[in-house]
Motif scaffolding. Structure first.
Motif, PDB file in Angstrom:
ATOM      1  N   ILE A  60       0.806  -1.220   0.000  1.00  0.00           N
ATOM      2  CA  ILE A  60       0.000   0.000   0.000  1.00  0.00           C
ATOM      3  C   ILE A  60       0.838   1.269   0.000  1.00  0.00           C
ATOM      4  O   ILE A  60       0.359   2.350  -0.326  1.00  0.00           O
ATOM      5  N   VAL A  61       2.123   1.140   0.324  1.00  0.00           N
ATOM      6  CA  VAL A  61       3.005   2.303   0.399  1.00  0.00           C
ATOM      7  C   VAL A  61       3.106   2.981  -0.973  1.00  0.00           C
ATOM      8  O   VAL A  61       3.282   2.315  -1.994  1.00  0.00           O
ATOM      9  N   GLY A  62       2.965   4.283  -0.975  1.00  0.00           N
ATOM     10  CA  GLY A  62       3.097   5.049  -2.205  1.00  0.00           C
ATOM     11  C   GLY A  62       1.825   5.150  -3.016  1.00  0.00           C
ATOM     12  O   GLY A  62       1.837   5.735  -4.111  1.00  0.00           O
ATOM     13  N   ALA A  63       0.729   4.610  -2.505  1.00  0.00           N
ATOM     14  CA  ALA A  63      -0.535   4.684  -3.251  1.00  0.00           C
ATOM     15  C   ALA A  63      -0.985   6.134  -3.400  1.00  0.00           C
ATOM     16  O   ALA A  63      -0.912   6.920  -2.455  1.00  0.00           O
ATOM     17  N   LYS A 101       1.812   6.380   3.388  1.00  0.00           N
ATOM     18  CA  LYS A 101       2.916   7.331   3.554  1.00  0.00           C
ATOM     19  C   LYS A 101       2.884   8.405   2.467  1.00  0.00           C
ATOM     20  O   LYS A 101       3.912   8.946   2.072  1.00  0.00           O
ATOM     21  N   ASN A 102       1.681   8.677   2.006  1.00  0.00           N
ATOM     22  CA  ASN A 102       1.479   9.699   0.972  1.00  0.00           C
ATOM     23  C   ASN A 102       0.357  10.613   1.437  1.00  0.00           C
ATOM     24  O   ASN A 102      -0.813  10.239   1.411  1.00  0.00           O
ATOM     25  N   CYS A 135      -2.633  11.140  -0.853  1.00  0.00           N
ATOM     26  CA  CYS A 135      -3.441   9.989  -1.251  1.00  0.00           C
ATOM     27  C   CYS A 135      -4.922  10.291  -1.049  1.00  0.00           C
ATOM     28  O   CYS A 135      -5.329  10.833  -0.021  1.00  0.00           O
ATOM     29  N   ILE A 136      -5.739   9.942  -2.041  1.00  0.00           N
ATOM     30  CA  ILE A 136      -7.172  10.186  -1.961  1.00  0.00           C
ATOM     31  C   ILE A 136      -7.932   8.882  -1.776  1.00  0.00           C
ATOM     32  O   ILE A 136      -7.420   7.795  -2.077  1.00  0.00           O
ATOM     33  N   PHE A 137      -9.156   9.001  -1.290  1.00  0.00           N
ATOM     34  CA  PHE A 137     -10.035   7.839  -1.134  1.00  0.00           C
ATOM     35  C   PHE A 137     -11.126   7.881  -2.194  1.00  0.00           C
ATOM     36  O   PHE A 137     -11.723   8.934  -2.454  1.00  0.00           O
ATOM     37  N   PRO A 142     -11.205  14.812   4.457  1.00  0.00           N
ATOM     38  CA  PRO A 142     -10.630  15.639   3.394  1.00  0.00           C
ATOM     39  C   PRO A 142     -10.003  14.853   2.249  1.00  0.00           C
ATOM     40  O   PRO A 142      -9.810  15.403   1.156  1.00  0.00           O
ATOM     41  N   SER A 143      -9.691  13.586   2.452  1.00  0.00           N
ATOM     42  CA  SER A 143      -9.086  12.793   1.373  1.00  0.00           C
ATOM     43  C   SER A 143     -10.136  12.182   0.447  1.00  0.00           C
ATOM     44  O   SER A 143      -9.801  11.660  -0.621  1.00  0.00           O
TER      45      SER A 143
END
Length: 313
Positions: A220-223, A261-262, A265-267, A287-288
């Motif tokens: 998931i890192v960097g997504a 770790k971003n 990153c948006i949801f 907010p994401s």
């Protein structure tokens, strides 16, 4: 770019350039809507909208996109017509193709929308089947492009049921547009291996990657975006308790968002959402979250699709 008389059954049949063209056209019609520019490009035209499944975004997007351009959309539930009952799908397609300029179908079997497209003689749009949801992915790609300014090189992580229509369709959209795509799912809900191998061949051409795994933290890192969907799709309500057991560890919550770790990153979620199950309340309302942008963009991308395939772009 000429997309006249093309149907949209899955995004497999569209090239990356054709998808990019539809996204550019979507941006144009969205800007027109914001400026209250009225053009009536579907004046004198009709759209048949066949629904086996209930709908909020798909129905409203098709109906308003066609209607505000001067066209006449006609809603047809399977309680209203003889689709597959007293009349074959082939014959229904032939009849509707003589009366309408285009057909939208939202239902269960992918085979149904494919038969409609084969026999209707007019463009047919897949508004959702158990296998694919291509109009949703067009809206998702538009939302990503609005957020980041580009698509190629982004990383999108889908968490949840890895076999459902959104997992399948996002794989195609990401592979076509050069987005690295990761499905994180319990092994019991992994997508079909043959299907994923097919999509990996598409991804090679765009330089992106397709990953299927059950491990969250390592992948998931960097997504740039975390995407999820309901745990029990329409027609699978009887499996809800089993899905909760399998998928609770894969809920998208703030801890998951932090694992990327971003900070940018948006949801994302195709909606409707069960808040507190596949996504925590604070993430989808935070907010994401870009879920409301996705919902609005269903309309603009669907209008662009119809303009292009009906020769009105």
């Amino acid at each position: 770019m000429n997309l006249l008389n093309r149907s949209l059954l899955t995004l497999k049949e569209f090239s990356s350039d054709e998808i990019a063209y539809l996204l550019d056209l979507s941006e144009m019609v969205k800007a027109e809507k914001r400026k209250k520019i009225v053009k009536q490009r579907f004046l004198g035209m009709t759209l048949a909208m066949i629904f086996e499944k209930r709908s909020t975004r798909t129905r409203c997007a098709f109906e308003t996109a066609f209607g505000e351009e001067g066209g006449h959309p006609v809603f047809l539930s399977t309680d209203d017509i003889q689709l597959g009952a007293k009349e074959s799908i082939e014959d229904t397609a032939r009849v509707l193709g003589r009366m309408f300029d285009a057909i939208e179908f939202r239902g269960y079997k992918q085979e149904t929308v494919e038969i409609l497209a084969k026999y209707a003689g007019v463009p047919v749009y897949n508004g959702l089947t158990d296998m694919y949801h291509p109009t949703q992915v067009l809206a998702d790609l538009m939302t990503l492009k609005e957020e980041f300014g580009y698509l190629k090189g982004l990383k999108l992580v889908y968490m949840g049921d890895g076999r459902n229509n959104m997992a399948n369709s996002l794989a195609i959209g990401c592979a076509k547009m050069g987005i690295d795509y990761v499905i994180i799912s319990p092994e019991e809900l992994f997508p079909d291996e043959q299907y994923i191998n097919e999509i990996k061949e598409i991804a090679k051409k765009s330089g992106s990657s397709i990953t299927v795994t059950s491990k969250i933290e390592d992948n998931i890192v960097g997504a740039d975006a975390i995407y999820t969907d309901v745990w029990a799709s329409m027609g699978e309500e009887a499996k809800a308790l089993e899905r909760i057991r399998l998928l609770t560890p894969y809920q998208v919550n703030q801890d998951i968002m932090d694992m990327t770790k971003n900070k940018k990153c948006i949801f994302m979620h195709c909606l409707p959402a069960v808040k507190g199950q596949e996504v925590s309340f604070d993430v989808i309302e935070g907010p994401s979250s870009r879920v409301w942008d996705e919902a609005e963009n269903r309309k603009h991308t669907i209008k662009a699709l119809m303009l292009a395939t009906l020769g009105k772009a």
